[in-house]
Design a protein around this motif. Structure first.
Motif, mmCIF file in Angstrom:
data_model
loop_
_atom_site.group_PDB
_atom_site.id
_atom_site.type_symbol
_atom_site.label_atom_id
_atom_site.label_comp_id
_atom_site.label_asym_id
_atom_site.label_seq_id
_atom_site.Cartn_x
_atom_site.Cartn_y
_atom_site.Cartn_z
ATOM 1 N N TYR A 163 0.990 -0.903 -0.185
ATOM 2 C CA TYR A 163 -0.180 0.134 0.383
ATOM 3 C C TYR A 163 0.960 0.961 -0.335
ATOM 4 C CZ TYR A 163 -3.977 -3.525 1.595
ATOM 5 O OH TYR A 163 -4.671 -3.984 1.721
ATOM 6 N N TYR A 164 0.849 2.469 -1.054
ATOM 7 C CA TYR A 164 1.612 3.324 -0.728
ATOM 8 C C TYR A 164 0.714 4.191 -1.576
ATOM 9 C CZ TYR A 164 0.923 3.144 -5.689
ATOM 10 O OH TYR A 164 0.968 2.383 -7.358
ATOM 11 N N ARG A 165 0.971 5.788 -0.636
ATOM 12 C CA ARG A 165 0.487 7.104 -1.078
ATOM 13 C C ARG A 165 0.509 7.411 -2.446
ATOM 14 N NH1 ARG A 165 -0.838 11.046 3.726
ATOM 15 N NH2 ARG A 165 -0.398 12.388 1.985
ATOM 16 N N PRO A 294 -9.471 7.629 7.350
ATOM 17 C CA PRO A 294 -10.372 7.532 6.756
ATOM 18 C C PRO A 294 -10.077 9.134 5.678
ATOM 19 C CG PRO A 294 -11.146 8.495 8.910
ATOM 20 C CD PRO A 294 -9.642 7.397 8.696
ATOM 21 N N ASP A 295 -10.206 9.981 6.480
ATOM 22 C CA ASP A 295 -9.443 11.134 5.480
ATOM 23 C C ASP A 295 -8.646 10.910 3.924
ATOM 24 O OD1 ASP A 295 -8.182 10.769 7.148
ATOM 25 O OD2 ASP A 295 -7.506 12.482 6.875
ATOM 26 N N GLN A 296 -7.456 9.810 4.292
ATOM 27 C CA GLN A 296 -7.062 10.125 3.630
ATOM 28 C C GLN A 296 -7.436 9.315 2.066
ATOM 29 O OE1 GLN A 296 -3.183 8.285 4.840
ATOM 30 N NE2 GLN A 296 -3.174 10.198 5.850
ATOM 31 N N LYS A 297 -8.677 8.847 1.928
ATOM 32 C CA LYS A 297 -8.989 8.383 1.371
ATOM 33 C C LYS A 297 -9.013 8.564 0.324
ATOM 34 C CE LYS A 297 -14.572 6.954 -0.437
ATOM 35 N NZ LYS A 297 -16.136 6.791 -0.505
ATOM 36 N N GLY A 298 -8.865 7.860 -1.009
ATOM 37 C CA GLY A 298 -8.175 8.928 -2.837
ATOM 38 C C GLY A 298 -7.162 8.319 -2.996
ATOM 39 N N ARG A 299 -6.090 8.583 -1.580
ATOM 40 C CA ARG A 299 -4.309 9.134 -1.410
ATOM 41 C C ARG A 299 -4.068 7.793 -2.600
ATOM 42 N NH1 ARG A 299 -4.448 13.595 2.961
ATOM 43 N NH2 ARG A 299 -5.982 14.638 2.572
ATOM 44 N N TRP A 300 -4.602 6.852 -1.693
ATOM 45 C CA TRP A 300 -3.717 5.402 -1.331
ATOM 46 C C TRP A 300 -4.151 4.667 -2.880
ATOM 47 C CZ3 TRP A 300 -0.465 3.539 2.340
ATOM 48 C CH2 TRP A 300 -0.668 4.714 3.501
ATOM 49 N N ARG A 301 -3.143 3.603 -2.873
ATOM 50 C CA ARG A 301 -2.991 2.836 -3.785
ATOM 51 C C ARG A 301 -2.612 1.505 -3.515
ATOM 52 N NH1 ARG A 301 -4.994 7.309 -5.676
ATOM 53 N NH2 ARG A 301 -5.244 7.517 -7.165
ATOM 54 N N MET A 302 -2.634 0.724 -3.930
ATOM 55 C CA MET A 302 -2.124 -0.959 -3.698
ATOM 56 C C MET A 302 -1.379 -1.730 -4.917
ATOM 57 S SD MET A 302 -5.198 -3.721 -3.367
ATOM 58 C CE MET A 302 -4.216 -4.880 -4.176
ATOM 59 N N LYS A 375 -14.071 -2.341 -7.802
ATOM 60 C CA LYS A 375 -13.821 -1.483 -7.984
ATOM 61 C C LYS A 375 -13.382 -0.310 -5.869
ATOM 62 C CE LYS A 375 -14.057 0.555 -12.160
ATOM 63 N NZ LYS A 375 -14.360 1.654 -13.320
ATOM 64 N N ASP A 376 -11.926 -0.331 -5.582
ATOM 65 C CA ASP A 376 -12.176 -0.425 -4.184
ATOM 66 C C ASP A 376 -11.703 1.614 -3.684
ATOM 67 O OD1 ASP A 376 -10.687 0.660 -1.311
ATOM 68 O OD2 ASP A 376 -10.232 -1.375 -1.365
ATOM 69 N N ALA A 377 -13.317 2.042 -3.493
ATOM 70 C CA ALA A 377 -13.183 3.033 -3.632
ATOM 71 C C ALA A 377 -11.859 4.414 -2.438
ATOM 72 C CB ALA A 377 -14.720 3.637 -2.873
ATOM 73 N N PHE A 378 -11.702 3.206 -1.019
ATOM 74 C CA PHE A 378 -10.633 4.247 -0.976
ATOM 75 C C PHE A 378 -9.205 4.146 -1.379
ATOM 76 C CE2 PHE A 378 -7.329 3.835 2.289
ATOM 77 C CZ PHE A 378 -7.798 4.747 3.403
ATOM 78 N N LEU A 379 -9.322 3.252 -2.445
ATOM 79 C CA LEU A 379 -8.310 3.396 -3.071
ATOM 80 C C LEU A 379 -8.525 4.007 -4.472
ATOM 81 C CD1 LEU A 379 -6.997 0.182 -3.149
ATOM 82 C CD2 LEU A 379 -6.308 1.140 -1.445
ATOM 83 N N ASP A 380 -9.510 5.082 -5.014
ATOM 84 C CA ASP A 380 -9.734 5.633 -6.185
ATOM 85 C C ASP A 380 -10.104 4.975 -6.638
ATOM 86 O OD1 ASP A 380 -9.541 8.436 -6.675
ATOM 87 O OD2 ASP A 380 -8.521 8.028 -7.979
ATOM 88 N N GLY A 381 -11.080 4.095 -6.324
ATOM 89 C CA GLY A 381 -11.480 3.580 -7.380
ATOM 90 C C GLY A 381 -10.514 2.415 -8.572
ATOM 91 N N GLN A 382 -9.763 2.195 -8.012
ATOM 92 C CA GLN A 382 -9.165 1.054 -8.170
ATOM 93 C C GLN A 382 -8.878 -0.287 -8.463
ATOM 94 O OE1 GLN A 382 -4.981 0.856 -6.413
ATOM 95 N NE2 GLN A 382 -3.919 -0.725 -8.047
ATOM 96 N N GLN A 383 -8.924 -0.985 -9.479
ATOM 97 C CA GLN A 383 -9.429 -3.145 -9.953
ATOM 98 C C GLN A 383 -8.899 -3.264 -8.907
ATOM 99 O OE1 GLN A 383 -10.082 -1.539 -13.990
ATOM 100 N NE2 GLN A 383 -12.001 -3.241 -13.780
ATOM 101 N N VAL A 384 -9.120 -3.365 -7.907
ATOM 102 C CA VAL A 384 -8.167 -4.404 -7.257
ATOM 103 C C VAL A 384 -7.140 -5.792 -7.274
ATOM 104 C CG1 VAL A 384 -8.251 -2.780 -4.952
ATOM 105 C CG2 VAL A 384 -9.712 -4.795 -5.682
#
Length: 442
Positions: A163-165, A294-302, A375-384
Motif C-alpha cells: 500500500y502506498y500514498r 479515513p480522510d485519506q480516501k483516494g490518496r492510497w493505492r496498492m 473497484k475499491d473506493a478507498f483506493l480511488d476506484g482501483q480495480q484491485v
C-alpha cells in the motif's frame, strides 16, 4: 473412554492444570458416538472471534441460490470469543464431554495448539475428500495440514501487497513500479534523510507482531520457519538476509519502527504522513488504513510487492482464520456441507468477498469477471483484482508445526535485538534457534 471416565480423570488431575491434561486426554478419548441429523431444521453452532464470519455464515444460509438442493434448513447459533479462548474452551469442552461447536474458526497462529498429541485427529473431520475436487486450485491449505491431512479451510487468502500514498510518491518522484526491495530502499534512504518519510514499518512490541513482520518478508524471500514435514528450516541464508534488510531499513529510516501495525503510534504516523507505504495483507485496507485515516480516501493505492533481488516470490501472506468441523456430533454432516458450500463453491467464495472482503482461496476466482470488475473506493476506484490476481499466482506456501508458538515466543527477542542494532542478524537467528531447541528438546 466414557464420559464418566473422562470426568474422573479430570477430578483426579487436581491441581495439575488443564493444559497438562487436555492433549493426552483427547488422544485417549477420541469422539463420542452421536446420531447424525440427515435433514431438516438444523441449528449449527459456530464459534469464532470475528463478527465478520458470523455475518458471512448468517448471510449464506439465507441465500436461496447457495443453499439450493440442500436437505438442511440452516440457522446459525454463534458464539464470539477471543481467538485463544475459542481453542481453549473447545479443547476443555471436548475433554469434559461438554458442548463443543459444530464449526470452529481458528486463527492461524492458534492452530499449532491442536497440531500435536493427535488433538486435531480426535477433534476435527478429515477434509481430504472434501477438498479433493478442488485439487491444486485450492490455496492456503498448508497451514492447517497435520501429518498430511487437512483439517481446516482458510477464510481469506491474506495476500500481502504494498500500500502506498500515490500523492506522496508523485510529490517526491518515487516510482510506483520499482522492481526490487533493494531499489526501493535506496530511494527510501534519500526520502527519509531529506523529508523524514518512511516507506515501510517493522513491529517492535509484542513477540507475535515482531515475528509476524519478519515472517511476512521471509516467506516472500523463499524461506520459512518450518517445512511440510514440520522440520525447522529457519536456519537459512534467506532468514539472515531478510533480517539484515529489515535492520538496515530501521537504521536508515526506510522502515519505521512501531510497536505494532494497528495501534495509536501507527495511526499517528499514517495521519502525519511520516509513513507513506507499508507491506501488509489485503485486510489491512479496512482494519489499518480505513480505520485510522479515513480522510485519506483516494490518496492510497496498492501494487504487488517489490521482489527481492536474490529471488523468492512476488507476494507473501500474513494472518488467516480456518474453519474446522467437529467430528462425531449430531450436526457434523450438516456443518460439513455448509462449510463446503460457503468455502469451496464459486457462489460461496464470491458471497464471502461481498459480505466481509475475504479474498477467494480458489485460483479460478482471480480470473472471474465479477471480481475483476470490483473497484475499491478507498483506493480511488482501483480495480484491485488486477493486483490480487498477479499476487495469487505466485503466493508462497506457509507451513506450521506444533512448536510454532514456542518459536514465536523465543525468536521475538533476538529479532528485536537485531532491529535495534544490539546484535547481528546471524547472531539473532542463532539465538532464536538455540532457545527453541532447548525448549522442545529436539
Amino acid at each position: 473412554m466414557t464420559g464418566l471416565g473422562r470426568r474422573a480423570l479430570l477430578r483426579g488431575a487436581g491441581g495439575l492444570g488443564l493444559s497438562l491434561l487436555t492433549a493426552p486426554a483427547l488422544a485417549a478419548c477420541g469422539s463420542a458416538d452421536a446420531t447424525l441429523v440427515e435433514s431438516g431444521r438444523v441449528g449449527v453452532s459456530l464459534w469464532t472471534h470475528d463478527p465478520g464470519y458470523i455475518k458471512t455464515f448468517e448471510t449464506a444460509v439465507k441465500d436461496p441460490a447457495l443453499m439450493r438442493g440442500s436437505h438442511f434448513d440452516y440457522h446459525i447459533r454463534a458464539t464470539s470469543s477471543a481467538p485463544s479462548d475459542v481453542v481453549t474452551r473447545m479443547i476443555a469442552q471436548a475433554v469434559a464431554d461438554g458442548n463443543t461447536p459444530d464449526l470452529a474458526g481458528i486463527v492461524v497462529d492458534q492452530f499449532p495448539r491442536v497440531m500435536g498429541s493427535s488433538i486435531a485427529e480426535n477433534l476435527f473431520v478429515d477434509l481430504t475428500e472434501t477438498v479433493r475436487p478442488s485439487g491444486d486450485d485450492l490455496l492456503k491449505l498448508a497451514p492447517y495440514v497435520v501429518d498430511g491431512i487437512p483439517y481446516g479451510l482458510d477464510s481469506d487468502n491474506s495476500i500481502t501487497v504494498l500500500y502506498y500514498r500515490q500523492d506522496v510518491f508523485d510529490k517526491y518522484r518515487v516510482p510506483e513500479d520499482i522492481e526490487t526491495w533493494e531499489e526501493l530502499a535506496a530511494i527510501g534512504e534519500r526520502l527519509y534523510s531529506r523529508h523524514r518519510i518512511s516507506l515501510g514499518m517493522v513491529a517492535t512490541g509484542d513477540n507475535g507482531s515482531i515475528v509476524n513482520g519478519f515472517l511476512q518478508l521471509l516467506l516472500q524471500r523463499g524461506g520459512g520457519l518450518f517445512d511440510a514435514t514440520g522440520e525447522l528450516v529457519l536456519d537459512s541464508p534467506e532468514a539472515v538476509e531478510v533480517l539484515e534488510f529489515m535492520s538496515h531499513g530501521v537504521r536508515t529510516g526506510v522502515l519505521l519502527a512501531l510497536p505494532d501495525p494497528y495501534g495509536s503510534a501507527c495511526a499517528a504516523a499514517l495521519k502525519s504522513g511520516r509513513l507513506a507505504a507499508t507491506a501488509m495483507p489485503n485486510w489491512y485496507n479496512a482494519y489499518g488504513l480505513q480505520a485510522n485515516v479515513p480522510d485519506q480516501k483516494g490518496r492510497w493505492r496498492m501494487r504487488t510487492l517489490p521482489r527481492f533481488a536474490g529471488g523468492g516470490h512476488l507476494a507473501s501472506t500474513l494472518g488467516g482464520t480456518a474453519f474446522t468441523v467437529l467430528k462425531g456430533k449430531p450436526h457434523t454432516d450438516a456443518a460439513l456441507e455448509l462449510l463446503r458450500r460457503v468455502y469451496l463453491s464459486r457462489e460461496g467464495q464470491i458471497l464471502r468477498y461481498r459480505s466481509g472482503g475475504f479474498l477467494p482461496t480458489l485460483k479460478p476466482l482471480y480470473r472471474d469477471p465479477e471480481l475483476l470488475g470490483v473497484k475499491d473506493a478507498f483506493l480511488d476506484g482501483q480495480q484491485v483484482f488486477d493486483v490480487y490476481g498477479q499476487a495469487a499466482a505466485d503466493l508462497p506456501l506457509f507451513y506450521q508445526a506444533p512448536g510454532m508458538q514456542i518459536l514465536s515466543d523465543v525468536l521475538g527477542g533476538p529479532v528485536l535485538d537485531a532491529l535495534k542494532g544490539r546484535t547481528s542478524a546471524a547472531a539473532a537467528i542463532k539465538a532464536g534457534l538455540d532457545a527453541y531447541r532447548q525448549q522442545v528438546k529436539r
